[in-house]
Design a protein around this motif. Structure first.
Motif, short mmCIF file in Angstrom:
data_model
loop_
_atom_site.label_atom_id
_atom_site.label_comp_id
_atom_site.label_asym_id
_atom_site.label_seq_id
_atom_site.Cartn_x
_atom_site.Cartn_y
_atom_site.Cartn_z
N LYS A 178 -63.06 -40.82 -19.19
CA LYS A 178 -62.52 -39.46 -19.05
C LYS A 178 -62.15 -39.21 -17.59
O LYS A 178 -62.81 -39.70 -16.68
CB LYS A 178 -63.55 -38.43 -19.51
CG LYS A 178 -63.92 -38.53 -20.98
CD LYS A 178 -64.93 -37.45 -21.35
CE LYS A 178 -65.31 -37.52 -22.82
NZ LYS A 178 -66.31 -36.48 -23.19
N THR A 179 -61.10 -38.43 -17.39
CA THR A 179 -60.68 -38.13 -16.01
C THR A 179 -61.76 -37.37 -15.25
O THR A 179 -61.96 -37.60 -14.06
CB THR A 179 -59.38 -37.29 -16.03
OG1 THR A 179 -59.60 -36.09 -16.80
CG2 THR A 179 -58.22 -38.07 -16.60
N GLY B 26 -59.21 -45.82 -20.50
CA GLY B 26 -59.75 -44.81 -19.60
C GLY B 26 -58.86 -44.55 -18.40
O GLY B 26 -57.64 -44.73 -18.46
#
Length: 221
Positions: free
Chosen positions: A38-39, A89
């Motif tokens: 996830k960012t 990702g």
């Protein structure tokens, strides 16, 4: 009645100058990167790494430095395997720049040792000349370049018995430097110590500053 203007005879000379100086600053670049699905996790991990560097700098006890962050990116982590690609990702990356004014004294040594001992990240450093120091040499370099052009023109004129020469035109560009900064990696620093009780020293290389001016002289045939 026809009159023809006599063509002016000219000598074109390039005047050059060179000064060797020792750099007065050191720039350390710390490259940070963090992968996550996830960012938010990638950026959070990157921020933690940046905090580690800041903590290490404070631990060094040195105050004479400037810390700046640039080149902040968050990109898709694209993995290529056997001609195909797959997104896995994200990768957050950033560069921290540590400018040390005391480039060959205790401050730089303390910072380098602290980074080695407290962070697990790659970094490089280079010696450089500050803008203020560089400007101090501009006038001197230009005077030397003009003097060189004048000396060359006089040698030509005297050798060819051309008589008196007069400046006709001066062509001058921007101040330049021929120096290429030498990068030092975290594992190949020029740190030398006789034993553990002897503090290491870091020796900067000389930088060569150059300038050039073109001067055109005229003379009577």
């Amino acid at each position: 009645m026809m009159s023809m203007a006599q063509e002016t005879s000219k000598i074109s000379v390039d005047g050059k100058s060179e000064i060797k100086v020792l750099p007065d600053e050191a720039l350390i670049r710390v490259s940070l990167s963090m992968k996550a699905m996830k960012t938010a996790d990638a950026t959070e991990g990157l921020n933690k790494k940046a905090a580690e560097v800041t903590k290490a700098l404070k631990k060094s006890g040195v105050d004479n430095y400037e810390l700046k962050a640039d080149n902040y990116f968050v990109n898709v982590n694209r993995v290529y395997t056997k001609g195909t690609s797959k997104d896995s990702g994200y990768v957050a990356s950033q560069t921290l720049r540590i400018l040390v004014k005391d480039n060959s004294g205790e401050d730089l040594v303390k910072i380098m040792e602290t980074l080695h001992n407290n962070i697990d990240m790659g970094f490089q450093f280079e010696f450089q000349l500050s803008d203020n120091k560089r400007k101090e040499y501009e006038a001197e370099l230009l005077r030397l370049a003009i003097k060189d052009a004048k000396n060359k023109a006089e040698i030509i004129a005297n050798s060819l018995e051309l008589g008196k020469i007069v400046v006709h035109q001066v062509i001058y560009g921007d101040f330049t430097s021929s120096y290429q900064p030498k990068m030092y990696g975290a594992e190949s620093m020029r740190i030398v110590a006789d034993n553990q009780r002897t503090p290491p020293t870091i020796e900067p290389d000389e930088q060569t500053l150059t300038d050039q001016v073109k001067v055109i002289f005229t003379f009577d045939k």
